[in-house]
Design an enzyme around this catalytic site. Structure first.
Site, PDB file in Angstrom:
ATOM      1  N   GLY A  10       0.823  -1.214   0.000  1.00  0.00           N
ATOM      2  CA  GLY A  10       0.000   0.000   0.000  1.00  0.00           C
ATOM      3  C   GLY A  10       0.852   1.257   0.000  1.00  0.00           C
ATOM      4  O   GLY A  10       2.087   1.212  -0.017  1.00  0.00           O
ATOM      5  N   ILE A  12       1.447   3.874   2.283  1.00  0.00           N
ATOM      6  CA  ILE A  12       2.384   4.134   3.383  1.00  0.00           C
ATOM      7  C   ILE A  12       3.265   2.910   3.618  1.00  0.00           C
ATOM      8  O   ILE A  12       4.458   3.017   3.881  1.00  0.00           O
ATOM      9  CB  ILE A  12       1.627   4.533   4.670  1.00  0.00           C
ATOM     10  CG1 ILE A  12       0.704   5.710   4.390  1.00  0.00           C
ATOM     11  CG2 ILE A  12       2.597   4.899   5.791  1.00  0.00           C
ATOM     12  CD1 ILE A  12      -0.359   5.948   5.445  1.00  0.00           C
ATOM     13  N   ASN A  35      -6.331  -3.804  -2.440  1.00  0.00           N
ATOM     14  CA  ASN A  35      -6.248  -2.360  -2.688  1.00  0.00           C
ATOM     15  C   ASN A  35      -4.820  -1.961  -3.042  1.00  0.00           C
ATOM     16  O   ASN A  35      -4.378  -0.871  -2.728  1.00  0.00           O
ATOM     17  CB  ASN A  35      -6.721  -1.603  -1.435  1.00  0.00           C
ATOM     18  CG  ASN A  35      -7.115  -0.177  -1.745  1.00  0.00           C
ATOM     19  OD1 ASN A  35      -7.489   0.144  -2.870  1.00  0.00           O
ATOM     20  ND2 ASN A  35      -6.991   0.708  -0.770  1.00  0.00           N
ATOM     21  N   LEU A  59      -5.332 -11.965   5.622  1.00  0.00           N
ATOM     22  CA  LEU A  59      -5.186 -12.032   7.084  1.00  0.00           C
ATOM     23  C   LEU A  59      -6.511 -12.316   7.796  1.00  0.00           C
ATOM     24  O   LEU A  59      -6.517 -12.580   9.006  1.00  0.00           O
ATOM     25  CB  LEU A  59      -4.580 -10.729   7.623  1.00  0.00           C
ATOM     26  CG  LEU A  59      -3.137 -10.443   7.207  1.00  0.00           C
ATOM     27  CD1 LEU A  59      -2.771  -8.994   7.510  1.00  0.00           C
ATOM     28  CD2 LEU A  59      -2.163 -11.386   7.901  1.00  0.00           C
ATOM     29  N   LYS A  85      -9.762   1.502   4.458  1.00  0.00           N
ATOM     30  CA  LYS A  85      -9.555   2.854   5.003  1.00  0.00           C
ATOM     31  C   LYS A  85     -10.424   3.960   4.400  1.00  0.00           C
ATOM     32  O   LYS A  85     -10.127   5.133   4.575  1.00  0.00           O
ATOM     33  CB  LYS A  85      -8.075   3.245   4.884  1.00  0.00           C
ATOM     34  CG  LYS A  85      -7.562   3.329   3.447  1.00  0.00           C
ATOM     35  CD  LYS A  85      -6.110   3.757   3.408  1.00  0.00           C
ATOM     36  CE  LYS A  85      -5.525   3.801   2.037  1.00  0.00           C
ATOM     37  NZ  LYS A  85      -6.180   4.645   1.062  1.00  0.00           N
ATOM     38  N   SER A 125      -4.746   6.591  13.581  1.00  0.00           N
ATOM     39  CA  SER A 125      -5.169   7.774  12.839  1.00  0.00           C
ATOM     40  C   SER A 125      -5.625   8.889  13.766  1.00  0.00           C
ATOM     41  O   SER A 125      -6.120   8.632  14.862  1.00  0.00           O
ATOM     42  CB  SER A 125      -6.334   7.368  11.925  1.00  0.00           C
ATOM     43  OG  SER A 125      -7.010   8.498  11.434  1.00  0.00           O
ATOM     44  N   TYR A 150     -15.000   3.252  10.137  1.00  0.00           N
ATOM     45  CA  TYR A 150     -13.536   3.258   9.944  1.00  0.00           C
ATOM     46  C   TYR A 150     -12.844   3.852  11.172  1.00  0.00           C
ATOM     47  O   TYR A 150     -11.925   3.261  11.741  1.00  0.00           O
ATOM     48  CB  TYR A 150     -13.140   4.056   8.695  1.00  0.00           C
ATOM     49  CG  TYR A 150     -11.673   4.427   8.691  1.00  0.00           C
ATOM     50  CD1 TYR A 150     -10.700   3.465   8.455  1.00  0.00           C
ATOM     51  CD2 TYR A 150     -11.247   5.730   8.991  1.00  0.00           C
ATOM     52  CE1 TYR A 150      -9.347   3.792   8.498  1.00  0.00           C
ATOM     53  CE2 TYR A 150      -9.903   6.063   9.035  1.00  0.00           C
ATOM     54  CZ  TYR A 150      -8.959   5.092   8.790  1.00  0.00           C
ATOM     55  OH  TYR A 150      -7.632   5.399   8.854  1.00  0.00           O
ATOM     56  N   LYS A 154     -10.184   2.173  14.322  1.00  0.00           N
ATOM     57  CA  LYS A 154      -8.891   2.653  14.823  1.00  0.00           C
ATOM     58  C   LYS A 154      -8.934   2.811  16.341  1.00  0.00           C
ATOM     59  O   LYS A 154      -7.986   2.454  17.048  1.00  0.00           O
ATOM     60  CB  LYS A 154      -8.509   3.975  14.146  1.00  0.00           C
ATOM     61  CG  LYS A 154      -8.179   3.832  12.666  1.00  0.00           C
ATOM     62  CD  LYS A 154      -7.046   2.845  12.417  1.00  0.00           C
ATOM     63  CE  LYS A 154      -6.715   2.656  10.960  1.00  0.00           C
ATOM     64  NZ  LYS A 154      -5.743   1.562  10.730  1.00  0.00           N
ATOM     65  N   ASN A 200      -8.789  10.814  -0.997  1.00  0.00           N
ATOM     66  CA  ASN A 200      -7.955  11.850  -0.371  1.00  0.00           C
ATOM     67  C   ASN A 200      -7.819  13.062  -1.291  1.00  0.00           C
ATOM     68  O   ASN A 200      -7.865  12.945  -2.517  1.00  0.00           O
ATOM     69  CB  ASN A 200      -6.565  11.290  -0.038  1.00  0.00           C
ATOM     70  CG  ASN A 200      -6.651  10.150   0.961  1.00  0.00           C
ATOM     71  OD1 ASN A 200      -7.614  10.038   1.706  1.00  0.00           O
ATOM     72  ND2 ASN A 200      -5.646   9.288   0.964  1.00  0.00           N
ATOM     73  N   LEU A 201      -7.588  14.211  -0.673  1.00  0.00           N
ATOM     74  CA  LEU A 201      -7.551  15.475  -1.416  1.00  0.00           C
ATOM     75  C   LEU A 201      -6.418  15.524  -2.449  1.00  0.00           C
ATOM     76  O   LEU A 201      -6.650  15.900  -3.610  1.00  0.00           O
ATOM     77  CB  LEU A 201      -7.415  16.642  -0.423  1.00  0.00           C
ATOM     78  CG  LEU A 201      -7.246  18.040  -1.038  1.00  0.00           C
ATOM     79  CD1 LEU A 201      -8.477  18.436  -1.845  1.00  0.00           C
ATOM     80  CD2 LEU A 201      -6.950  19.080   0.041  1.00  0.00           C
ATOM     81  N   ARG A 232      -6.178  20.860   7.613  1.00  0.00           N
ATOM     82  CA  ARG A 232      -5.598  19.569   7.993  1.00  0.00           C
ATOM     83  C   ARG A 232      -4.069  19.689   8.040  1.00  0.00           C
ATOM     84  O   ARG A 232      -3.494  20.612   7.486  1.00  0.00           O
ATOM     85  CB  ARG A 232      -5.977  18.477   6.982  1.00  0.00           C
ATOM     86  CG  ARG A 232      -7.473  18.208   6.854  1.00  0.00           C
ATOM     87  CD  ARG A 232      -8.033  17.496   8.065  1.00  0.00           C
ATOM     88  NE  ARG A 232      -9.452  17.217   7.880  1.00  0.00           N
ATOM     89  CZ  ARG A 232     -10.431  18.040   8.239  1.00  0.00           C
ATOM     90  NH1 ARG A 232     -10.148  19.212   8.776  1.00  0.00           N
ATOM     91  NH2 ARG A 232     -11.702  17.698   8.066  1.00  0.00           N
TER      92      ARG A 232
END
Length: 338
Positions: A10, A12, A35, A59, A85, A125, A150, A154, A200-201, A232
């Site tokens: 992914g 990150i 994803n 998993l 996410k 997060s 979501y 977390k 995401n932006l 943000r």
């Protein structure tokens, strides 16, 4: 040392694998590719010269998780990214999110609890804070009721790890509460690869800039901020990846004070939606096509991190500016569209 990175293909995860390999760790990636793309392995290899070991594994299958740890008893640490996410999707499909984000966490912790010593880094997060009462947000800020399934996964994930650590002295864990990751590796070999419409932006901005999207919708310009748009804390993904390595090294060297710790990972600076658009226009030299529309339900006004704890205790600090991170995102967008 052998480190397992779940969700390592992914956005990150892949950047963290690069940083781990650069530090000499041997990395095993688990990803179900729901994803992510296996081609990311080639990008990692081009940057580091090493192709990490990869297992395509779901998993959610407890027996496969048990079998994996049985076969890899020399794993010293786990960095756990694997999770769904998308906030909007979680509202529509809550059970999918609880199964994928909570079930998998429980199975991994069960296996780590059997080991003589285990180090665990959890991808958390800033959503756990909701609309915090004051800025910047420190780790002592109250955890608010989640706005989405979501966000709830977390919060619950952190509680499950904390409760497990209480009764498992051999398990050491750190939860990293990210703010808003963005950008791509400077080599432009790996970056953000959203499937479908970006949530995401920044990828929405770059996709609009390159002509893939007609225009960007800015949700609301009547917030109580300087320019009326939401604020943000945008952190460069390589800075964020380095924070994982520093946190892991803290646990491996037994420098942690408690066996469960929490750190914010951000820049400590807030940027509004219009400021982020301005950054794109500066680094690309293009005007962005955007329009102001009504507010989006569930959006909070302002969130940026107090990074004092990570700066002082972990000795980690973000290095890159918004413009530098944005330039990497734009370079990446141009490369993948070719």
């Amino acid at each position: 040392m052998k480190i397992l990175v779940t969700g390592g293909l992914g956005f990150i995860g892949s950047h963290t694998v690069v940083e781990l390999q650069d530090k000499g760790f041997e990395v095993i990636i688990i990803d179900d590719c729901s994803n992510a793309d296996e081609k990311v392995l080639d990008g990692i290899e081009k940057i580091t010269g090493i192709k990490p070991i990869f297992e395509k594994l779901d998993l959610k299958d407890r027996y496969k998780v048990e079998d994996f740890f049985q076969r890899n008893q020399d794993i010293e640490g786990v960095i756990h990214f694997a999770a769904s996410k998308a906030v909007g999707e979680s509202v529509e499909k809550p059970l999918l999110y609880y199964e994928n984000n909570i079930g998998t966490l429980v199975y991994i912790l069960k296996e780590l609890s059997k080991k003589n010593k285990a180090s665990f880094i959890f991808s958390s997060s800033c959503t756990v804070y909701g609309q915090a009462d004051k800025m910047p947000i420190s780790e002592n800020a109250p955890v608010k009721e989640a706005e989405s399934p979501y966000g709830n996964t977390k919060q619950m994930g952190e509680e499950i790890i904390r409760d497990t650590c209480k009764v498992t002295p051999t398990l050491n864990a750190i939860a990293l509460r990210y703010f808003n990751p963005m950008g791509a590796h400077p080599s432009v070999q790996i970056g953000e690869l959203p499937i479908g419409v970006p949530q995401n932006l920044v990828p929405f901005i770059t996709q609009t800039g390159i002509g893939l999207r007609k225009e960007l919708s800015v949700f609301g310009d009547d917030y109580p901020t300087e320019d009326g748009t939401c604020i943000r804390d945008y952190i460069y993904v390589v800075d964020l990846a380095k924070a994982h390595v520093v946190a892991l090294e803290r646990l491996l060297a037994s420098k942690n004070i408690e066996n469960y710790e929490v750190f914010n990972v951000g820049t400590g600076k807030g940027s509004s939606v219009l400021e982020v658009i301005g950054s794109f226009e500066r680094v690309s030299g293009k005007k962005l096509n955007y329009k102001i529309v009504g507010r989006r339900p569930g959006d909070i006004t302002t969130a940026y991190a107090d990074t004092t704890k990570a700066n002082t205790i972990l000795g980690w600090k973000s290095q890159y500016s918004l413009d530098e991170a944005m330039k990497s995102a734009w370079d990446w967008e141009q490369k993948i569209r070719k």
